[in-house]
Design a protein around this motif. Structure first.
Motif, PDB file in Angstrom:
ATOM      1  N   ILE A 101      -1.032  -1.783   5.680  1.00 43.96           N
ATOM      2  CA  ILE A 101      -1.532  -0.470   6.093  1.00 43.96           C
ATOM      3  C   ILE A 101      -0.892  -0.050   7.418  1.00 43.96           C
ATOM      4  CG2 ILE A 101      -3.572   0.718   7.006  1.00 43.96           C
ATOM      5  CD1 ILE A 101      -5.200  -0.648   4.784  1.00 43.96           C
ATOM      6  N   LEU A 134       0.160   5.334   1.249  1.00 43.18           N
ATOM      7  CA  LEU A 134      -0.783   6.253   1.871  1.00 43.18           C
ATOM      8  C   LEU A 134      -0.446   7.684   1.460  1.00 43.18           C
ATOM      9  CD1 LEU A 134      -0.894   4.790   5.506  1.00 43.18           C
ATOM     10  CD2 LEU A 134      -2.085   4.008   3.445  1.00 43.18           C
ATOM     11  N   LEU A 193      -5.877   6.244   1.644  1.00 41.20           N
ATOM     12  CA  LEU A 193      -5.196   5.180   0.904  1.00 41.20           C
ATOM     13  C   LEU A 193      -4.997   5.649  -0.530  1.00 41.20           C
ATOM     14  CD1 LEU A 193      -4.204   2.186   0.878  1.00 41.20           C
ATOM     15  CD2 LEU A 193      -6.516   1.558   0.155  1.00 41.20           C
ATOM     16  N   HIS A 253      -3.097   0.575  -3.626  1.00 34.26           N
ATOM     17  CA  HIS A 253      -2.931  -0.750  -3.020  1.00 34.26           C
ATOM     18  C   HIS A 253      -2.806  -1.783  -4.127  1.00 34.26           C
ATOM     19  CE1 HIS A 253      -7.251  -0.728  -3.930  1.00 34.26           C
ATOM     20  NE2 HIS A 253      -7.170  -2.061  -3.938  1.00 34.26           N
ATOM     21  N   VAL A 287       0.842  -1.193   0.000  1.00 38.28           N
ATOM     22  CA  VAL A 287       0.000   0.000   0.000  1.00 38.28           C
ATOM     23  C   VAL A 287       0.876   1.241   0.000  1.00 38.28           C
ATOM     24  CG1 VAL A 287      -1.841  -1.146   1.305  1.00 38.28           C
ATOM     25  CG2 VAL A 287      -0.166   0.259   2.509  1.00 38.28           C
TER      26      VAL A 287
END
Length: 359
Positions: free
Chosen positions: A350, A35, A44, A47, A33
């Protein structure tokens, strides 16, 4: 004001922001991922997940450097990152707690290092460890939680990321990353996290934001799918469809699915219950451990229909699917481009990426 704190208030322009994310490796897949910080909070940005080539990464060990590196490089390109926080596999960790002396982390580490072989069953020269303060006492009675790994495991991971040409910013224990994603920073309660992956289920107990227990059992969602295949004599694709659509919800017309899946699901429940009961037996008024007050379901199979209700009834503790965006911008101002049920499988990457944003 620290650089990290100022970046939350004055986020740098996209072209200046470092392309850093979180990458998690498992036997069945590689997930990544990236961010981003927006005015309303963390979001987000990207991903991706790719299947891990069969036999390339087994029980936390890199068996095929070329295959694993190729998969890492592919997911890193998809989420546009050149560096990452990386998870060390829970199955290779040694979690421990101990009293220690001193006033600083450096002093606590020295104190622990003198007795490291009591907590990590490896020659001290072959082990690496880190600690986090659990209770600040007087000079001679502070309490720390530590996690140790074999240096070999760390060296293997660093080597495969070098081969993938992805810089490793830092390594983090998988269980700590999972907790960071699903528990708010100032939550003082005790939660039991259950991450049901394809091949394994991880059980993690988090107290006041600190991981106090973690283990992995060798039963996962694939075993549930296999039970449906065997019962109905259908292909895996059809069994997966039944798994998603029917689950173990006690509704009219779902009796056969319930019967087919319940043996496997109850095996997972029994493992959870054993660890829950053990912890609750240690949780006494005024003691070091507080009782578990909620169970949070994660992983690609954590959203199985009827599972939360089934476990809540069996465990006697409020149970619900988790929210891996618990520390993100409000759901009222931002909607992720991934279903919340699918996002449950991304708790670890995450949580890794959140190291850039949370205290």
């Amino acid at each position: 004001m620290s650089l990290r704190a100022s970046s939350r208030i004055f986020p740098p322009p996209h072209y200046l922001a470092p392309m850093t994310g979180g990458i998690d490796l498992s036997t069945s897949s590689v997930k990544a991922v990236r961010l981003a910080q927006h005015k309303d909070g963390i979001v987000l940005a990207a991903h991706a997940a790719e299947p891990m080539p069969e036999g390339a990464f087994v029980d936390g060990d890199v068996a095929d450097v070329v295959a694993v590196a190729k998969t890492i490089a592919s997911v890193a390109r998809k989420v546009n990152i050149s560096s990452a926080y990386v998870a060390l596999p829970e199955s290779k960790s040694y979690l421990f707690e101990t009293a220690t002396t001193g006033d600083t982390k450096r002093q606590w580490r020295i104190s622990v290092e003198q007795h490291l072989d009591e907590f990590v069953p490896l020659p001290p020269a072959s082990a690496s460890f880190d600690i986090v303060l659990a209770e600040q006492g007087q000079k001679n009675d502070s309490w720390v939680v530590g996690v140790g790994f074999a240096r070999r495991v760390i060296d293997e991971l660093l080597a495969v990321f070098d081969a993938a040409m992805v810089d490793v910013v830092a390594l983090d224990a998988e269980s700590f990353a999972m907790a960071r994603a699903t528990v708010k920073p100032h939550d003082s309660g005790t939660s039991l996290l259950v991450d049901i992956g394809r091949l394994t289920t991880k059980i993690v107990i988090v107290e006041a934001n600190i991981v106090r227990f973690a283990t992995t059992i060798g039963i996962g969602g694939h075993a549930i799918t296999l039970s449906l295949q065997k019962y109905f004599g259908v292909p895996e694709s059809e069994a997966k469809k039944l798994n998603v659509e029917k689950g173990i919800a006690p509704m009219l017309g779902n009796e056969e699915c319930l019967e087919a899946m319940l043996t496997t699901v109850s095996a997972i429940r029994d493992e959870i219950l054993a660890h829950l009961n053990y912890w609750q037996s240690k949780a006494t008024p005024g003691g070091r451990h507080k009782p578990i007050t909620k169970v949070i379901l994660l992983g690609g199979n954590g959203s199985l229909r009827g599972l939360a209700e089934y476990l809540e009834k069996s465990l006697g503790v409020p149970t619900a699917t988790g929210d891996v965006f618990a520390n993100f911008a409000s759901h009222e101002v931002w909607v992720p481009d991934i279903l919340y049920t699918e996002a449950l499988a991304f708790a670890t990457p995450i949580g890794l990426a959140l190291r850039d944003y949370l205290p």
